[in-house]
Every structure is written in C-alpha cells, then in structure tokens.
Design an enzyme around this catalytic site. Structure first.
Site, short mmCIF file in Angstrom:
data_model
loop_
_atom_site.label_atom_id
_atom_site.label_comp_id
_atom_site.label_asym_id
_atom_site.label_seq_id
_atom_site.Cartn_x
_atom_site.Cartn_y
_atom_site.Cartn_z
N CYS A 36 -22.64 77.18 -17.06
CA CYS A 36 -23.52 77.66 -18.12
C CYS A 36 -22.72 78.53 -19.11
O CYS A 36 -21.92 79.38 -18.69
CB CYS A 36 -24.65 78.48 -17.52
SG CYS A 36 -25.71 79.21 -18.78
N HIS A 49 -21.67 85.47 -3.64
CA HIS A 49 -22.34 84.49 -4.50
C HIS A 49 -21.28 83.72 -5.30
O HIS A 49 -20.33 84.31 -5.80
CB HIS A 49 -23.31 85.21 -5.45
CG HIS A 49 -24.20 84.27 -6.21
ND1 HIS A 49 -23.77 83.55 -7.29
CD2 HIS A 49 -25.50 83.94 -6.03
CE1 HIS A 49 -24.77 82.81 -7.76
NE2 HIS A 49 -25.84 83.03 -7.01
N GLU A 68 -21.16 82.51 -8.20
CA GLU A 68 -20.88 82.95 -9.57
C GLU A 68 -19.99 84.19 -9.57
O GLU A 68 -19.05 84.29 -10.36
CB GLU A 68 -22.20 83.24 -10.31
CG GLU A 68 -21.94 83.55 -11.78
CD GLU A 68 -23.21 84.02 -12.50
OE1 GLU A 68 -24.28 83.43 -12.28
OE2 GLU A 68 -23.10 84.99 -13.26
N THR A 92 -25.01 86.85 -13.73
CA THR A 92 -26.03 86.73 -14.79
C THR A 92 -27.45 86.80 -14.27
O THR A 92 -28.38 86.98 -15.04
CB THR A 92 -25.86 85.39 -15.54
OG1 THR A 92 -25.84 84.36 -14.56
CG2 THR A 92 -24.62 85.36 -16.36
S1 SF4 Z 1 -30.04 81.65 -15.39
FE1 SF4 Z 1 -28.98 82.10 -17.31
S2 SF4 Z 1 -26.79 82.09 -16.75
FE2 SF4 Z 1 -27.91 81.06 -15.10
S3 SF4 Z 1 -27.84 78.90 -15.67
FE3 SF4 Z 1 -29.76 79.73 -16.49
S4 SF4 Z 1 -29.26 80.28 -18.64
FE4 SF4 Z 1 -27.35 80.06 -17.51
#
Ligand code: SF4
Length: 400
Positions: free
Chosen positions: A157, A185, A187, A250
């Site tokens: 993303c 995690h 990410e 995020t």
């Molecule tokens: S939650 Fe936010 S950072 Fe995560 S995939 Fe969706 S738009 Fe992207």
C-alpha cells in the site's frame, strides 16, 4: 545495505511491477462476485441501518475494505490473468482475511511456508512470480527474490511505502526511528528493515519507559531486557536516543500514535530546550486515512445505544483489534470474530478476547431475547460479503 538505492534500482527492473497490468476490467466481475454485497449496499443507502423484526443493525459509517486492500487484491487477481501458466507465490497473506486468502489458494497462488517464524523460500525458482502483500515485505526478502530472478508484483500500500520513506528520512538525518507498532507484525518487520537505528514501542506505556530513560530515570539493564527483541542490532540507549523520529505501523490506534509523538516531542523539549528541539525530534504524520476513518466511525457508533457489538476481521489484523479495543473501552459487550461461521445456529458465538495470549472463547446465549440493537463494524481487510453473511446469521437468530 543502502536500502534507498536498492529500492530505486528495483523499481527500474523489468521484472518488477507495482502498478498492475491494466487488466482491471477483466477481473472486476470475479472481484464483485467474491467480495461485494447488495445487502450491505442497501444498508448503506438506508443511513447504515437495518430493521428486521426485533433486530436492529447499526453499521459503522466507515468499515471494511480500504482502497489499499482493494488495490492489493485486484492486483493479485490481475497477476493470475497476466501469468496464467507461471507458478505464483505470495510472501504472506495478501491481507489479514481468511476468505480472501482462501480465494487466492483456489486460484493456485501458493503461500511461502513459515517454519518457527522463518520463511522458507527454497521452493521459489527463477522465473516464478512472487506477489508482495499490502503491508509489504522486508528489504531482505525483496533482495533475495530479485537475486533469484523472480518477477516481483509489489502490492504494498502506498501508505506503507510512505512510512518507509519516513524512516529513510530519519536515517538520512541520523535519527533513531521510534516505531509505534507490534514488533512481530509483518508491516513493522518490513518498516524496521528499511530503518537505520530503530526501537519498536507497542503502546504509550512502553513509550513512557523510553521517555523516562531519556530524562535519566531509567535502568540500562532493565531497558535492554525489555527492548532486546524490539531494536536494531547494537542499539545503545545511551547513544541512540539523542535524536528521534516517530513512525508507526499504519493500523495502530491513531490517538495513541499521536500521544506517543507528543510524548517524545515534550521529552526532547525538556531535555534539549526549544532552540534545539528541531535537532533532536522529527515528526511526520504516517497514520493512514482509512485507519483513521474506521476508528472515527467506531467512536461515533459506540456513542449510540447498543446492546452488543460484532467486530469482524482476521485475528491477526491489527486495525480490527483496535476497533474491538474501542468497543471494550466503552464497556460494550463486543465480540471479535473472523468468519460468519463463528456465530452458531444454537445462538452461541466463538470469539477472540482482546488478550493476545488467550484462546478463542465460546459463549452461549449470544443474542439476547427481546428487542436488540447490534452495532457492526469490520476491519480494512474484510470484504462486504463477509459482513453480509454475519448479518444474515443475526437475522436468522432473531427469528428463532
Ligand atoms: S489500512 Fe491504510 S495502510 Fe493499510 S492497506 Fe488500507 S489504506 Fe493501506
């Protein structure tokens, strides 16, 4: 490794794709059939409310698939179309949702095996196609796949990439990145692989320990024991906490990330004074819009009179867990489930308590008798189709 230079050279490789294959129209029908719901569409049109006999359902005004997830799933479908005969792998669940990952398995997308937390790439050959999921992959994984001659389809993303750029900036300014996230995690693992010196803090309590240490109120041994697995190699709290930048996973609770940012700003202000603050603290906003919207909608929903809440999303989905935290913090009887099947026809529910260590818990008499209002929300990786099936089960229970 110069991660910035590596990323730039990867982006120029003809075996790397991060924009899709222009086949959106070809996969639109399959995506709609698998994930969208006309029932949810009509509830949205009805001010996010549904009434059925004694049951009232109140949907959060922002929930479910975010655009980053939609984009990643669509890219994975396009990849299968574009490479109909090649072996396709994915380095991890594309998103934290069991039904989406099952669909990919049905399309013969193979998942890299994980053994005791270590990924096994031994089956991946030159010429194979490898999809990187929405929350990214570590720079070491990208490097390995690139060296092996794989085609890389990167669905990371853009919000996550923005965080990676932020930690690159910290590195450039010789700042330590304080990453608000869960250390295991995917990410956060990916983000820390792009960081130089870093320290991961889970919550405000851990951040406060770090702030105390900076102000001279900590014990080095206790500090190192606490953060041994949450910092870069060779991290030295006496050397590496003089210049800080804050970044986050995020999907963390927005208010907590902001609080942590303010805490470190205050801490550095106290230690170095206003004239030198900018030399010791770098702030960037790295909270994604979708996470923020879903959390804001949840705060509005829990202000309404609800008898109970159902929060839908993968058990390893961080943003879903935070939605559940909001409901619990308001004292609402709230259940986090990952699939509709967790709600039994005998009016039982099997759900995940907030405590990560705790197993699934089963409860009887889930839907109370008489008029009942149920609040519903779902995490950013949950398709509307799954929410629809949950509502259908609630309707069936209300009719018993
Ligand atoms: S939650 Fe936010 S950072 Fe995560 S995939 Fe969706 S738009 Fe992207």
């Amino acid at each position: 490794m110069d991660t910035h230079a590596f990323k730039r050279s990867l982006h120029h490789s003809d075996r790397y794709n991060r924009r899709g294959f222009g086949r959106a129209d070809e996969v639109a029908g399959s995506l709609e059939q698998a994930y969208q719901s006309s029932l949810i569409g009509s509830i949205r049109d009805n001010d996010y409310r549904l009434s059925h006999g004694r049951l009232k359902v109140r949907l959060a005004e922002a929930f479910g698939f975010c655009w980053g997830v939609e984009r990643a799933v669509a890219m994975a479908y396009e990849t299968r179309k574009h490479y109909p005969h090649e072996r396709i792998w994915i380095t991890n669940e594309i998103i934290h949702n069991p039904s989406v990952n099952d669909h990919l398995r049905e399309m013969n997308v193979e998942f890299i095996a994980v053994d005791q937390g270590v990924k096994d790439f031994s089956g991946v050959d030159c010429g194979d196609v490898v999809i990187l999921p929405a929350f990214g992959a570590t720079v070491q994984e990208m490097q390995l796949l690139n060296e092996r001659g794989c085609h890389i389809v990167d669905t990371t993303c853009p919000w996550v990439s923005k965080v990676w750029n932020t930690v690159e900036k910290h590195k450039k300014h010789t700042c330590t990145s304080i990453i608000h996230g869960k250390v295991k995690h995917e990410e956060t693992l990916a983000t820390s692989s792009f960081a130089g010196t870093y320290l991961v803090v889970l919550d405000l309590k851990e951040a406060q320990m770090v702030a105390d240490y900076i102000l001279g109120n900590g014990d080095r041994e206790a500090f190192m024991a606490k953060f041994a697995n949450a910092c870069s190699q060779g991290f030295d709290p006496d050397r590496d906490l003089e210049r800080l930048g804050v970044a986050n996973q995020t999907t963390m609770l927005k208010s907590e990330t902001e609080e942590i940012g303010r805490l470190f700003e205050r801490t550095m202000l106290r230690k170095y004074g206003p004239a030198d603050l900018n030399d010791h603290f770098l702030a960037f906003n790295t909270i994604c819009d979708a996470t923020q919207e879903r959390q804001d909608a949840m705060f509005s929903l829990v202000d309404e009179p609800l008898d109970l809440m159902v929060v839908i999303g993968g058990y390893n989905s961080s943003n879903t867990t935070h939605l559940q935290e909001i409901a619990i913090s308001r004292g609402i009887r709230s259940f986090h489930i990952d699939t509709p099947e967790r709600i039994g026809a005998d009016n039982s529910i099997e759900h995940k308590p907030l405590d990560e260590e705790e197993e699934l818990r089963r409860e009887d008499n889930f839907l109370p008798s008489g008029p009942v209002t149920v609040g519903i929300t779902s995490g950013a990786s949950t398709p509307d189709r799954v929410v629809e099936h949950v509502i259908q089960r609630l309707i069936a229970l209300s009719e018993i």
